[in-house]
Design an enzyme around this catalytic site. Structure first.
Site, mmCIF file in Angstrom:
data_model
loop_
_atom_site.group_PDB
_atom_site.id
_atom_site.type_symbol
_atom_site.label_atom_id
_atom_site.label_comp_id
_atom_site.label_asym_id
_atom_site.label_seq_id
_atom_site.Cartn_x
_atom_site.Cartn_y
_atom_site.Cartn_z
ATOM 1 N N SER A 60 84.177 97.731 32.208
ATOM 2 C CA SER A 60 84.996 97.128 33.255
ATOM 3 C C SER A 60 84.434 97.415 34.634
ATOM 4 C CB SER A 60 86.434 97.661 33.174
ATOM 5 O OG SER A 60 87.189 97.265 34.297
ATOM 6 N N LYS A 61 84.444 96.412 35.470
ATOM 7 C CA LYS A 61 83.980 96.579 36.844
ATOM 8 C C LYS A 61 84.887 97.518 37.623
ATOM 9 C CE LYS A 61 82.212 93.695 40.600
ATOM 10 N NZ LYS A 61 80.912 94.387 40.658
#
Length: 530
Positions: free
Chosen positions: A254-255
């Site tokens: 996930s960013k």
């Protein structure tokens, strides 16, 4: 459906997530393996977003990996348009069809009323699936509400007396109890569609045969199946592939967790490399991609063949031992039967290994041109077409050999491209190798040898140094290390004698003269620069 048609439908977020790219690749591979069509469809339901600017990095990532699309933006196709924002008429017609058949209804409940009903259900220990109060309204009341422009949405009426069953091509039989599914909103009051509804309408209209997507979409599937059935569509084959996990974890990559990833030993090296490279090629902090983005690997100088190979292995395998595979091999071998269910961890070390293989396969011309691009952006060369510059950089790359892991690594060898008076010296190396008793005398003496040797070539220079240390009664290490630091400013690098030849006699002599001054300069008053 006889023709194989797959699709990838990203939202224009402004970047291409590495996990999304893997899923797009699986769709592309499946279509190419079967001689089918791969459709790129844009889910741009956010009307406030600058779609053109946000879409550009996504299309760029596809082009870099050479994932061509048969239908979609820029190429068109029989089933266009390929932007959801341009398909409102189609969604409106489908919603009216469901309303007319009594399979959907206009819901006038306010958010407050829904919240109260939910709270009451929870207090009574019931699963809340909605009240369906609006179904009790008579046609005259509904007409009056619409005339008054009372806020409302359109909900699909879930048939709760059945189960929803699919045979997922990856996960096998999956079943849901429709009695536990709330009536989903399919259309907002302004007529705009919601994701599940638009996806179903588009997949059917574009004759998508296989919906291959990440497993987090599995929860959307029962509603989509019911909508397909209500609209009279033939169901596509569903295949929910594993999500891409962060290195060494089972967590979805996930960013939002970038700061956490900086502490991962594997990811940390990527971040550190980027911090060295990106400012040098003119990327400000807010312009720098990160390892969650496909763009990161392009900017850092990975070969697309390596990333293609690496992404193909995130959840799929040819067998239990093969890692390195060409594009052609992967296309020929790809099947959904060999896609696994468990999360597929992104492994930077494995990707680096693949990159090493594919770098060794890169044509000399490609390697030279790509490295010259980095040197130009860093201001180390001014004309990438100059024959002398190209010869010099090609010789540098030959000397670097396997030290060139990614194309941007050439920036670490800028000592061969800066002016002699701009060479930066590593202070620790200076203290260890130059500021020692006897070194200045040895350097000065060996400088005299270098000044007269002919030709100034690696093999001759190696014999010169070996003969000189033997005559002087020294060990090779007593002079080779000081000479390296003197002419490169660094304690390690390419082969010593290749380095001397690369620099040339005049540059070597000037740099040794600078180093001789450093030998006599106290450490506390000397910096690490010029």
């Amino acid at each position: 459906m006889s023709a194989i048609r797959t699709r990838f439908a990203p939202s224009p977020t402004g970047y291409m997530h590495i996990g999304g790219m893997r899923t797009a690749l699986f769709n592309w591979l499946f279509a190419r393996h079967h001689g089918g069509s791969f459709v790129l469809r844009i889910d741009d339901t956010d009307r406030e977003r600058n779609v053109e600017a946000a879409l550009a990095p996504i299309l760029s990532a596809f082009r870099w990996l050479e994932l061509d699309w048969d239908e979609g933006p820029e190429v068109g196709g029989e089933f266009g348009p390929y932007f959801q924002s341009q398909r409102d008429e189609l969604y409106g017609s489908a919603a009216e069809c469901l309303l007319g058949a009594g399979l959907a209804y206009r819901c006038f409940e306010t958010p407050e009323e829904t919240k109260a009903a939910r709270a009451q259900a929870e207090a009574e220990g019931r699963t809340f699936v909605g009240t369906r109060a609006s179904l009790e309204l008579d046609p005259d009341t509904i007409a009056a509400y619409l005339a008054d422009e009372r806020p409302h949405v359109v909900r699909f009426q879930v048939p709760r007396d059945q189960s929803v069953v699919i045979e997922d091509a990856v996960r096998g039989r999956v079943e849901w109890d429709a009695g536990l599914i709330p009536d989903p909103v399919i259309q907002r009051g302004d007529g705009s569609p919601l994701y599940n509804f638009a996806t179903v309408v588009d997949d059917a209209a574009m004759q998508i045969s296989h919906v291959i997507r990440a497993e987090e979409h599995l929860s959307n599937t029962p509603v989509q199946v019911l909508l397909h059935q209500a609209l009279g569509h033939e169901l596509p084959v569903f295949a929910h592939v594993p999500y891409v996990a962060a290195p060494g974890t089972q967590e979805k990559l996930s960013k939002r967790k970038l700061e956490k990833y900086r502490n991962s030993p594997q990811f940390r090296r990527m971040f550190e490399s980027a911090e060295r490279v990106m400012p040098r090629i003119g990327l400000a902090d807010d312009q720098q991609p990160d390892p969650v983005m496909v763009e990161f690997y392009e900017v850092m100088g990975y070969r697309p063949e390596a990333v293609f190979n690496g992404l193909s292995r995130l959840g799929w395998s040819l067998d239990d031992k093969t890692e390195v595979m060409s594009r052609e091999t992967i296309v020929e071998a790809f099947t959904l039967e060999r896609v696994v269910k468990s999360p597929a961890g992104l492994d930077p070390d494995k990707l680096a290994s693949l990159q090493g293989h594919w770098m060794s396969e890169s044509p000399v011309r490609e390697r030279l041109d790509r490295c010259l691009g980095y040197l130009e952006r860093a201001g180390l060369v001014s004309d990438t077409t100059d024959p002398e510059t190209r010869r010099h950089v090609e010789a540098l790359l030959q000397a670097m050999g396997e030290r060139l892991k990614v194309y941007s690594d050439v920036l670490q060898f800028d000592e061969f491209l800066v002016e002699d008076d701009q060479l930066a010296y590593d202070e620790k190396a200076v203290n260890k190798r130059l500021r020692k008793e006897g070194v200045s005398g040895w350097l000065r003496a060996f400088r005299g040898e270098l000044a007269g040797v002919e030709p100034f070539e690696a093999g001759v220079l190696e014999e010169l140094m070996k003969g000189w240390v033997e005559r002087e009664g020294l060990k090779l290490g007593q002079i080779i290390h000081p000479v390296r630091v003197a002419v490169t400013g660094k304690p390690a690098g390419v082969g010593m004698f290749e380095a001397l030849q690369l620099l040339g006699r005049e540059s070597v002599l000037r740099r040794i003269d600078r180093a001789l001054e450093l030998c006599e300069t106290p450490a506390e008053s000397e910096g690490t620069g010029s």
